[in-house]
Design a protein around this motif. Structure first.
Motif, PDB file in Angstrom:
ATOM      1  N   ASP A  74      -1.886  -3.330   1.899  1.00 28.28           N
ATOM      2  CA  ASP A  74      -0.505  -3.813   1.943  1.00 28.28           C
ATOM      3  C   ASP A  74      -0.135  -4.058   3.407  1.00 28.28           C
ATOM      4  OD1 ASP A  74       2.320  -4.057   1.992  1.00 28.28           O
ATOM      5  OD2 ASP A  74       2.503  -2.847   0.168  1.00 28.28           O
ATOM      6  N   SER A  75       0.202  -5.305   3.739  1.00 32.56           N
ATOM      7  CA  SER A  75       0.465  -5.675   5.135  1.00 32.56           C
ATOM      8  C   SER A  75       1.701  -4.985   5.698  1.00 32.56           C
ATOM      9  CB  SER A  75       0.609  -7.190   5.257  1.00 32.56           C
ATOM     10  OG  SER A  75       1.693  -7.656   4.455  1.00 32.56           O
ATOM     11  N   TRP A  76       2.578  -4.454   4.857  1.00 30.78           N
ATOM     12  CA  TRP A  76       3.762  -3.748   5.355  1.00 30.78           C
ATOM     13  C   TRP A  76       3.330  -2.587   6.247  1.00 30.78           C
ATOM     14  CZ3 TRP A  76       5.899   1.106   5.405  1.00 30.78           C
ATOM     15  CH2 TRP A  76       7.249   1.204   5.731  1.00 30.78           C
ATOM     16  N   TYR A  77       2.309  -1.849   5.799  1.00 28.89           N
ATOM     17  CA  TYR A  77       1.821  -0.713   6.585  1.00 28.89           C
ATOM     18  C   TYR A  77       1.166  -1.180   7.886  1.00 28.89           C
ATOM     19  CZ  TYR A  77       2.583   2.044   2.360  1.00 28.89           C
ATOM     20  OH  TYR A  77       3.156   2.672   1.280  1.00 28.89           O
ATOM     21  N   LEU A  78       0.414  -2.263   7.821  1.00 30.21           N
ATOM     22  CA  LEU A  78      -0.258  -2.764   9.021  1.00 30.21           C
ATOM     23  C   LEU A  78       0.758  -3.241  10.051  1.00 30.21           C
ATOM     24  CD1 LEU A  78      -2.911  -3.413  10.446  1.00 30.21           C
ATOM     25  CD2 LEU A  78      -2.853  -5.667   9.331  1.00 30.21           C
ATOM     26  N   ASP A  79       1.792  -3.922   9.585  1.00 26.17           N
ATOM     27  CA  ASP A  79       2.811  -4.419  10.519  1.00 26.17           C
ATOM     28  C   ASP A  79       3.504  -3.259  11.234  1.00 26.17           C
ATOM     29  OD1 ASP A  79       4.782  -6.507  11.556  1.00 26.17           O
ATOM     30  OD2 ASP A  79       6.129  -5.187  10.431  1.00 26.17           O
ATOM     31  N   LEU A  80       3.860  -2.217  10.480  1.00 26.28           N
ATOM     32  CA  LEU A  80       4.560  -1.093  11.098  1.00 26.28           C
ATOM     33  C   LEU A  80       3.622  -0.309  12.015  1.00 26.28           C
ATOM     34  CD1 LEU A  80       7.266   0.313  11.309  1.00 26.28           C
ATOM     35  CD2 LEU A  80       6.669   1.706   9.314  1.00 26.28           C
ATOM     36  N   ALA A  81       2.344  -0.221  11.658  1.00 26.91           N
ATOM     37  CA  ALA A  81       1.374   0.432  12.538  1.00 26.91           C
ATOM     38  C   ALA A  81       1.278  -0.311  13.867  1.00 26.91           C
ATOM     39  CB  ALA A  81       0.002   0.483  11.862  1.00 26.91           C
TER      40      ALA A  81
END
Length: 484
Positions: free
Chosen positions: A93-100
């Protein structure tokens, strides 16, 4: 090798590690994903968690230390970022990658350049407890932050293929290659014996630094992460030297037999809070280095002390039992005693199992019944839990060697005897206590799925490729007379 010979071999090897040091290598090894540092975090919700700013970046706030203001905290940002990367790896899920990447970008944007390396500053004063007697003056730097930022950057580089994050990882790792120099940021040094420290709390100079165990190992994780992606010879060398420092000082510096290990060498104060962290870190070093000696050290610390909050039931045998109320679980001063005589076996719920300072064995805190509010001493067959308790998982291969003869094992239905016709090996995956006895969970062979009680007739490899064996109970367990 007979048990007494095994025991003497282990003691000479572990207490005086220099004797085996020349034959022992500590270089990094590949490890399965389940053994990677930070892998064991849970699933994060798709919303900001903890103290964050309006960009979702983790911040630190404290009424005394930061005056109530939100301030950047490099370790907090790196750790949050690593948890988010793990969630991205599991869910895609890109949401987690963006926030990381927002956590990583904050670290990159706030770094300080020094000697070709990136350092991540703490811009608030921070007084240290645990007997260290040192206040970190802003701006200050920490190898723990340097290592965890390196882990985050290199894992993002792997996940995204981004040259930006690879460059950031190179610069952060560079800081761990540089030793002490006056007037510039630094985070590593060598002690008087030449051992390499990745210093969580560097003092004004190396002699005043704290030499904190958990921070040193968290920084080692960053070195391993960088090596795991780049195969850098420099990273392999630093990993080897830094893990050798753990090998050198763990048992004769940080260990406190039958009690919690010390937080740091400066101050040398036992830390109940960090003891289980040390055990977990040693099991990770076992996986990352391939050296069973770190599993042996974890087993010894695990036998010294646990402080588990549990929801469990203990079984009382018929007969007399004594509950004890202590003024303090640290010093073991007795405030009151209460006797209980049972005509038959009974049980009671407990919420803690731990060592009590100055008292032998482990103790349970009873929450209901005639001994509610009192502690009772664990003793096999008289007062103990029926199921496994205070367990730790091994993160890579660990093998028990069973001598020919009878061995006590626990099935779901209770204890039984397993007979081994010849010396044999069994893979094990967990370490803990069952019915008040130290035991390991067998993962392969005829005893698969059973908890095997550890005795001097059960041995383990202590160093890769040598003949040294370990008897867990021979080294760290104690003979405890039952109290009531």
């Amino acid at each position: 090798m007979r048990p007494i010979v095994v025991l003497l071999t282990v003691l000479s090897t572990l207490i005086f590690p220099g004797r085996a040091e020349a034959a022992t290598t500590f270089g990094p090894r590949e490890a399965g994903v389940n053994a990677w540092p930070y892998h064991d975090g849970g699933q994060l919700p798709k919303k900001y968690t903890g103290v964050v700013d309006n960009q979702g970046v983790r911040m630190f706030v404290h009424p005394g230390i930061t005056g109530g203001r939100k301030m950047n905290h490099p370790v907090a940002q790196a750790q949050y970022g690593l948890a988010l990367v793990n969630n991205y790896r599991r869910t895609h899920d890109s949401w987690y990658l963006d926030l990381a990447q927002r956590q990583a970008r904050r670290l990159a944007d706030t770094h300080v350049d020094a000697r070709g390396a990136w350092y991540f500053p703490y811009r608030f004063d921070f007084p240290l407890s645990s007997g260290i007697g040192l206040t970190m003056r802003a701006p200050w730097y920490s190898a723990m932050a340097q290592g965890q930022a390196t882990s985050l950057f290199i894992r993002l580089a792997k996940a995204t293929g981004s040259a930006e994050w690879r460059r950031a990882a190179d610069r952060a790792f560079r800081s761990l290659q540089l030793g002490y120099a006056a007037g510039v940021p630094w985070a590593t040094h060598r002690d008087a014996a030449g051992r390499l420290w990745l210093e969580e709390y560097p003092g004004p100079n190396p002699a005043t630094s704290a030499r904190v165990l958990n921070g040193h190992i968290f920084a080692i994780y960053g070195v391993w992460d960088y090596w795991n992606v780049t195969r850098s010879p420099a990273a392999a060398a630093i990993f080897s030297e830094a893990t050798r420092t753990v090998y050198t000082y763990l048992l004769r510096g940080f260990r406190n037999p039958s009690w919690a290990s010390s937080y740091s060498l400066r101050g040398d104060v036992p830390s109940e809070k960090y003891h289980n962290i040390h055990v977990n870190q040693l099991l990770h070093l076992h996986a990352l280095s391939g050296q069973p000696v770190f599993a042996a050290m974890a087993e010894i610390l695990h036998g010294d002390f646990t402080m588990a909050r549990v929801t469990a039931t203990i079984r009382f045998s018929g007969g007399t039992h004594v509950g004890v109320a202590f003024r303090s679980t640290t010093d073991g001063r007795v405030r009151a005693r209460r006797g209980l005589t049972l005509g038959r076996a009974s049980s009671a719920p407990v919420d803690q199992r731990r060592r009590i300072g100055g008292q032998p064995g482990f103790w349970y805190h009873v929450t209901k019944g005639a001994l509610a509010g009192f502690w009772v001493q664990e003793f096999p067959g008289r007062r103990s839990t029926t199921g496994p308790i205070a367990t730790f998982p091994y993160l890579t291969r660990r093998t028990a060697v069973l001598a020919k003869g009878s061995h006590l094992v626990y099935r779901a239905s209770g204890p039984s005897v397993a007979r081994v016709s010849a010396t044999s090996e069994a893979g094990i995956v967990r370490l803990g206590w069952v019915d008040g006895r130290r035991a390991v969970l067998v993962s392969a062979g005829s005893l698969r799925g059973l908890w095997l009680v550890v005795t001097p007739r059960t041995t383990f490899r202590i160093a890769e490729g040598d003949d040294h064996d370990e008897v867990i109970c021979g080294v760290s367990c104690e003979r405890v007379a039952p109290l009531g």
